[in-house]
Design a protein around this motif. Sequence first.
Motif, PDB file in Angstrom:
ATOM      1  N   GLY A  16       0.988  -1.093   0.018  1.00  0.00           N
ATOM      2  CA  GLY A  16       0.029  -0.139  -0.045  1.00  0.00           C
ATOM      3  C   GLY A  16       0.815   1.385  -0.012  1.00  0.00           C
ATOM      4  N   LEU A  17       1.962   1.269   0.894  1.00  0.00           N
ATOM      5  CA  LEU A  17       2.961   2.206   0.880  1.00  0.00           C
ATOM      6  C   LEU A  17       3.594   2.497  -0.494  1.00  0.00           C
ATOM      7  CD1 LEU A  17       4.581   1.597   4.043  1.00  0.00           C
ATOM      8  CD2 LEU A  17       3.170   3.855   3.626  1.00  0.00           C
ATOM      9  N   ALA A  18       4.007   1.520  -1.155  1.00  0.00           N
ATOM     10  CA  ALA A  18       4.474   1.647  -2.532  1.00  0.00           C
ATOM     11  C   ALA A  18       3.449   2.407  -3.390  1.00  0.00           C
ATOM     12  CB  ALA A  18       5.073   0.278  -2.856  1.00  0.00           C
ATOM     13  N   ILE A  19       2.415   1.761  -3.562  1.00  0.00           N
ATOM     14  CA  ILE A  19       1.123   2.189  -4.429  1.00  0.00           C
ATOM     15  C   ILE A  19       1.203   3.673  -4.437  1.00  0.00           C
ATOM     16  CG2 ILE A  19      -1.041   2.062  -5.008  1.00  0.00           C
ATOM     17  CD1 ILE A  19      -0.823  -0.808  -4.139  1.00  0.00           C
ATOM     18  N   THR A  20       0.988   4.031  -2.985  1.00  0.00           N
ATOM     19  CA  THR A  20       0.666   5.384  -2.918  1.00  0.00           C
ATOM     20  C   THR A  20       1.769   6.303  -3.162  1.00  0.00           C
ATOM     21  OG1 THR A  20      -0.534   4.621  -0.816  1.00  0.00           O
ATOM     22  CG2 THR A  20      -0.029   6.930  -0.863  1.00  0.00           C
ATOM     23  N   LYS A  21       2.967   5.917  -2.973  1.00  0.00           N
ATOM     24  CA  LYS A  21       4.336   6.610  -3.259  1.00  0.00           C
ATOM     25  C   LYS A  21       4.433   6.912  -4.920  1.00  0.00           C
ATOM     26  CE  LYS A  21       9.074   5.362  -4.620  1.00  0.00           C
ATOM     27  NZ  LYS A  21       9.713   6.428  -4.403  1.00  0.00           N
ATOM     28  N   TYR A  22       3.767   5.826  -5.678  1.00  0.00           N
ATOM     29  CA  TYR A  22       4.109   6.288  -7.086  1.00  0.00           C
ATOM     30  C   TYR A  22       2.957   6.957  -7.511  1.00  0.00           C
ATOM     31  CZ  TYR A  22       7.894   3.201  -7.967  1.00  0.00           C
ATOM     32  OH  TYR A  22       8.709   2.461  -7.814  1.00  0.00           O
ATOM     33  N   LEU A  23       1.527   6.983  -6.931  1.00  0.00           N
ATOM     34  CA  LEU A  23       0.328   7.516  -7.211  1.00  0.00           C
ATOM     35  C   LEU A  23       0.574   9.079  -6.738  1.00  0.00           C
ATOM     36  CD1 LEU A  23      -2.575   5.080  -6.682  1.00  0.00           C
ATOM     37  CD2 LEU A  23      -1.265   5.775  -8.666  1.00  0.00           C
ATOM     38  N   SER A  24       1.275   9.226  -5.560  1.00  0.00           N
ATOM     39  CA  SER A  24       1.319  10.716  -5.148  1.00  0.00           C
ATOM     40  C   SER A  24       2.408  11.465  -5.929  1.00  0.00           C
ATOM     41  CB  SER A  24       1.774  10.674  -3.550  1.00  0.00           C
ATOM     42  OG  SER A  24       2.938  10.053  -3.534  1.00  0.00           O
ATOM     43  N   LYS A  25       2.918  11.086  -7.030  1.00  0.00           N
ATOM     44  CA  LYS A  25       3.580  11.916  -7.874  1.00  0.00           C
ATOM     45  C   LYS A  25       2.809  12.245  -9.145  1.00  0.00           C
ATOM     46  CE  LYS A  25       7.931   9.599  -6.856  1.00  0.00           C
ATOM     47  NZ  LYS A  25       9.214   8.462  -7.615  1.00  0.00           N
ATOM     48  N   GLN A 154       9.485   2.993   6.396  1.00  0.00           N
ATOM     49  CA  GLN A 154       9.404   4.528   6.746  1.00  0.00           C
ATOM     50  C   GLN A 154       9.887   5.665   5.735  1.00  0.00           C
ATOM     51  OE1 GLN A 154      12.317   3.979  10.118  1.00  0.00           O
ATOM     52  NE2 GLN A 154      11.020   3.459  11.469  1.00  0.00           N
ATOM     53  N   SER A 155      10.862   4.977   4.907  1.00  0.00           N
ATOM     54  CA  SER A 155      11.302   5.983   4.011  1.00  0.00           C
ATOM     55  C   SER A 155      10.109   6.099   2.770  1.00  0.00           C
ATOM     56  CB  SER A 155      12.490   5.052   3.148  1.00  0.00           C
ATOM     57  OG  SER A 155      12.786   6.073   2.044  1.00  0.00           O
ATOM     58  N   LEU A 156       9.477   5.089   2.638  1.00  0.00           N
ATOM     59  CA  LEU A 156       8.164   5.275   1.611  1.00  0.00           C
ATOM     60  C   LEU A 156       7.210   6.305   2.088  1.00  0.00           C
ATOM     61  CD1 LEU A 156       7.368   1.324   0.438  1.00  0.00           C
ATOM     62  CD2 LEU A 156       8.392   3.417  -0.744  1.00  0.00           C
ATOM     63  N   ARG A 157       7.038   6.267   3.553  1.00  0.00           N
ATOM     64  CA  ARG A 157       6.075   7.223   4.015  1.00  0.00           C
ATOM     65  C   ARG A 157       6.605   8.702   3.871  1.00  0.00           C
ATOM     66  NH1 ARG A 157       4.054   6.851  10.499  1.00  0.00           N
ATOM     67  NH2 ARG A 157       2.670   8.541  10.211  1.00  0.00           N
ATOM     68  N   GLU A 158       7.747   8.698   4.052  1.00  0.00           N
ATOM     69  CA  GLU A 158       8.544  10.135   3.892  1.00  0.00           C
ATOM     70  C   GLU A 158       8.291  10.600   2.440  1.00  0.00           C
ATOM     71  OE1 GLU A 158      12.377   9.851   5.042  1.00  0.00           O
ATOM     72  OE2 GLU A 158      12.211   9.384   7.095  1.00  0.00           O
TER      73      GLU A 158
END
Length: 369
Positions: A16-25, A154-158
């Motif tokens: 979920g974090l990885a998906i959100t990381k890419y979508l937030s860009k 933690q890095s993905l969250r940042e």
Amino acid sequence: MINQTDIVVIGAGAVGLAITKYLSKLNKDVLLIEKNNNIGEETSSRNSEVVHAGIYYPTNSLKAKLCIKGKKLLYDYCKEKKIFYKKCGKLIISQEKSDKTKLDIIENQAKKNGLTDLKRLTSKEMYKIEPEIECLEAIYSPSTGFFDSTHFMQSLREDIENSHGSISLNSKVIGGTINKNYIDLIIDKSGKITNLKTKYLINAGGLYSTNIIKKFINFPKEFIPNIFYTKGTYFNYLGKNPFKHLIYPLPEKSGLGIHITLDKYNKIKFGPDTELTNIVEYEVNEYKLEKFYKSIKTFWPNVVKENILPGYCGIRPKLYKENIKENDFVIQGPINHRIQRLVNLFAIESPGLTSSLAIGKYIRNLLFK
């Protein structure tokens, strides 16, 4: 909590974090919601932290394709973000002459998946690199390793919080309705019930993804698979670590067998085993110690029973009880259920952690080509 957004991702595990990381860009407002009070509290933090090579999985399966892509993305990301990782390599060992065919099958499957770096080792070659292991033959996978999954998440969250994304913890989806142009969510946020409209929804709820989508009044039930829970137990080892590689026996019907893995402190872990369960609970059954000891002793005779201590447990969702070819990731998009702007992820078990960044890119491309 806001009452309208562009994209909602359910579940703040590694996927979920990885998906959100890419979508937030994508210059869209993205909200990641998580029912627990912190990220990555379940399957993502209760595993071996192994970076898998992509050896065993059926050709052209999502597991094979996303694991191999994810492995490179993960190593590159860890290097960029200075997250601990070690590409130490893995040894798959055999102890009987009759096991040669099994090693051949594993090696051939790896080649079908595009892995060309595996090497076959004789017992003499094994003795030179891992003298305490007893075996007749082995497969060496140099690209397998392990990493610090906590630092990774933690890095993905940042990354998310430094982009167009935000995270809402203690937020549980308790219902929803799918409409033509938006999806309406009912969320319990620390005891307060709120409604949230979103244009896109990604259900990455891990162990609970099927339960989550069942709460949507008008989602067709025929697209919700039955999921089995498999509990895996790990034991720690207090003695000196003589190993430089991860040591795996031949795979079993329901898993990869009780194996030896390492962590960033150079400590040894044994596990996991596999046990079907109907509930999510993480108690370590200490009676299993004897089974673990006997299993490890077959290929590491010097293991000291008194140094084996209870560790932790993890639970993973599976489509089938045994490791058959159909036991793949299920990523269900509009082409499957005919509902625009909705993606469900079911049965994201191992190698989900290794594959997480590749899954994130896959979902982004699925919704926003």
